[in-house]
Enzyme design. Structure first.
Site, short mmCIF file in Angstrom:
data_model
loop_
_atom_site.label_atom_id
_atom_site.label_comp_id
_atom_site.label_asym_id
_atom_site.label_seq_id
_atom_site.Cartn_x
_atom_site.Cartn_y
_atom_site.Cartn_z
CD GLU A 1 -19.52 6.56 4.94
OE1 GLU A 1 -19.90 5.64 5.78
OE2 GLU A 1 -20.03 7.00 4.26
CG ASP B 1 -2.30 0.70 0.83
OD1 ASP B 1 -2.39 1.64 -0.02
OD2 ASP B 1 -3.44 0.30 1.67
#
Length: 697
Positions: free
Chosen positions: A451, A238
């Site tokens: 979010e 990542d």
């Protein structure tokens, strides 16, 4: 069969160490003397080609999961890959090899959405490993195409493994779980993509899992992924995760040690720049050049399979795709269908569908009613057309000469929309709109500005996670005020959000609730189609809706006890698998075997509609209360009956031990067939019981 490995090794043999290391960064350098072009590995295709200009913006992954439709996921991914191909070739023709222009898509996200507070949960296919596996398989199939030696694009399974928040701790957090949960919840969908799709890439997570950083985990990357499952594709870190080894996880002392740990455990590509330290690691004896060669070989093989390196035959169906395919009418039609099929009806007191001949005006109220951001979720592209909720309703209303009264009503999170006004200054406008209308549509929820992933959102909601399950800001206050002002007029709540909210008050006090998740660029049109009855709602919840965050274990607890429908011992607000229709469906003549369930489904309603048959299994000797083991979406005309066969999970009656090996659980299994779970709350909401049968294994 083309021997890509041999071709890759021959090319690597001609390269210097510096040249080889340059290929292990996501922004891989060109090596002109060997005919190696520059290539940027980083691209995203979670629900459309992302971050590179115009593309079809399909519903967010969680909304696609609500369709419970494997074939639809394949169609979407196939269209996404077509657009990715067209965009890639158009960019390369102009000499543009920038980020987000390649054919290695770091999608899908198949983590388990174990806790509704997690901000990135809307990138996933929900809380169930089997549903996630089936949808992930078809999405990867659509992205990659049918020929492993000639990929349309390269999918990547992420984030491996045991990863689902908290976002603000992900760079230092150690996710701990027992062996049972590891093998029976967190890993099955990753294993399925290896065995059933030949997924080309894997991306380990930022966090540690049971003590090891995932991007340098011997247990995950060597023992399980390579040795046990036999995965032979490429592995990428990542982004900037390798530096966490020494900066926050504290498992190494410096950058060279971190790079060496990652490469030695099979992480071939560094999203970031830390692999530049591989040169120092080799010099210091921490890393061998053979390990470098192995990493570059895996990376070159993927590029060769894509036709991006070497002289290999390419599929003209891919290379000749015209630029005009991007967000074309056919893809927008598919987008609309996907959005329609992903909207869940949670409540309906016979007010939906709206009857145009009884309505002269509609109040459309709320901060998400005219929000483009609330349509799309994160990792999104730019659509050529957006249809917000109020735009979709207005478009439909014009056909029937219905007047629309719109009011934003309140801010998404703050107590006022404009800085100089008093709090709740738009509530009076909202009330006036209600009093001037025959029906009320209130559109509330969240959006990806609050979010989502850490760094992509503001910190007001904990780096993208939620503090609780309530509507933020003054939204609940607005809803109560508007509902009171409506009196006997029908009030329909539409929620656009990527996760479950505790709409407990609304469940009791409003007339109908539609949950749209993030429904894509055509979302407003899809919602209006359902409101006015052009389409019957058919989606099912891919997550459990709890009554309150007080029903949840600690967010940092990764053991599955009392989490998700498989383990939750309380009563949910809305259960996993629940979703209403405008039609009544019935099931007859159920017969179960170890491999499939056959049954007859009848649509007794007055319109063509789809529903999702769901098969659950329970056994007293399993830790799960019950598990989804099969599902099938069925479309029926009014009055039509159809006999269908639902294929069951091949591991439905087995579990995995501490080594990840299957063992069968024999005896008496209770099999249920219905349009939701066989729990008390589902039966209360549906007003019917599921069909149950006993199967002896």
């Amino acid at each position: 069969m083309i021997d890509f490995k041999k071709a890759a090794r021959e090319l690597i043999s001609k390269m210097t160490l510096e040249e080889k290391v340059s290929q292990m960064l996501h922004n891989s350098a060109a090596v002109p003397r060997l005919g190696i072009p520059a290539y940027n590995w980083w691209n995203e295709a979670l629900h459309g080609v992302a971050r590179a200009g115009t593309a079809t913006v399909f519903p967010q992954a969680i909304a696609m999961a609500a369709t419970f439709d494997e074939e639809l996921l394949f169609e979407v991914a196939d269209a996404v890959a077509d657009e990715g191909r067209a965009k890639h070739h158009a960019s390369v023709r102009e000499g543009d090899r920038d980020i987000y222009k390649g054919l290695t898509f770091w999608s899908p996200n198949i983590n388990i959405f174990r806790d509704p507070r997690w901000g990135r949960g809307h990138e996933t296919y929900g809380e169930d490993p089997y549903l996630t596996s089936r949808l992930g398989i078809r999405y990867v199939n659509g992205l990659q195409g049918p020929d492993k030696d000639c990929l349309k694009s390269a999918a990547c399974a992420k984030h491996f493994a045991v990863h689902s928040g908290p976002e603000d701790l992900r760079h230092e957090f150690n996710a701990e779980c027992d062996d049972y949960d590891l093998w029976n919840t967190y890993l099955p969908q990753f294993e399925a993509l290896v065995y059933e799709t030949d997924v080309e890439g894997f991306m380990p997570a930022y966090n540690r899992t049971n003590g090891e950083p995932c991007c340098g985990s011997k247990a995950l990357l060597v023992d399980i992924l390579r040795n046990k499952w036999g995965f032979d594709g490429y592995v990428t870190s990542d982004c900037w995760a390798i530096k966490d080894f020494h900066e926050t996880h504290k498992v190494t002392s410096n950058a060279a040690e971190s790079a060496a740990l990652a490469v030695n455990t099979g992480c071939h590509l560094n999203c970031g720049n830390l692999y530049g330290y591989c040169l120092i690691a080799v010099k210091e004896g921490l890393l061998s050049e053979e390990k470098i060669d192995d990493a570059v070989e895996h990376l070159f093989v993927t590029r060769m399979r894509l036709g991006l390196l070497g002289d290999f035959p390419q599929n003209p169906k891919y290379t000749d795709l015209p630029y005009s395919i991007i967000d074309c009418p056919e893809h927008r039609k598919l987008n609309l269908k996907t959005s329609q099929n992903g909207i869940v009806m949670l409540k309906n007191n016979n007010v939906l569908p709206l009857s145009p001949d009884r309505i002269n005006s509609i109040a459309v109220i709320g901060p998400n009613a005219n929000s483009r951001l609330a349509l799309v979720g994160n990792y999104e592209g730019t659509a050529s057309e957006y249809v917000t909720v109020v735009e979709g309703i207005t478009e439909k209303a014009r056909e029937h000469n219905i007047r629309i009264h719109y009011s934003e009503g309140c801010h998404l999170t703050k107590d006022r929309v404009r800085a100089l006004t008093l709090p709740d200054s738009l509530e009076s406008e909202a009330v006036a709109a209600v009093k001037s209308s025959d029906a009320v549509v209130v559109c509330l929820g969240l959006d990806p500005s609050i979010e989502g992933e850490q760094n992509d959102t503001g910190n007001e909601f904990t780096a993208g996670d939620k503090y609780d399950l309530n509507l933020p800001g003054r939204q609940q206050h607005l809803l109560e005020k508007v509902t009171k002002a409506a009196g006997d007029k029908p009030v329909i709540l539409i929620v656009l959000a990527g996760s479950a909210l505790a709409v407990t008050w609304a469940d009791t006090n409003v007339d109908a609730i539609l949950y749209g998740f993030y429904p894509g660029a055509q979302g407003g049109r899809a919602i209006s189609d359902i409101l006015f009855g052009n389409v019957s709602p058919s989606a099912k919840l891919p997550v459990t809706f709890y009554k309150s965050d007080s029903d949840l274990p600690d967010f940092c607890d990764y053991n599955m006890k009392n989490r998700t429908y498989r383990y939750y011992e309380g009563e949910p607000l809305y259960p996993f698998g629940f979703g209403l229709s405008y039609c009544k469906f019935e099931i007859f003549d159920t017969k179960a075997t170890e491999t499939n369930v056959t049954l007859t489904v009848k649509n007794s309603g007055s319109m063509t509609a789809a529903n999702v048959v769901q098969i659950y299994a329970s056994h007293p000797d399993t830790k799960e209360i019950r598990s989804l083991i099969g599902f099938k979406r069925v479309l029926l005309d009014s009055g039509e009956s159809k006999t269908v066969s639902v294929t069951l999970d091949k591991n439905a009656f087995s579990r995995r031990d501490e080594n990840g090996d299957l063992y069968k659980i024999c005896g008496e299994w209770l099999i249920s067939a219905g349009f939701g779970q066989p729990d008390r709350r589902s039966e209360e909401l549906y007003g019917t019981k599921t069909v149950t049968t006993v199967l002896f294994i």
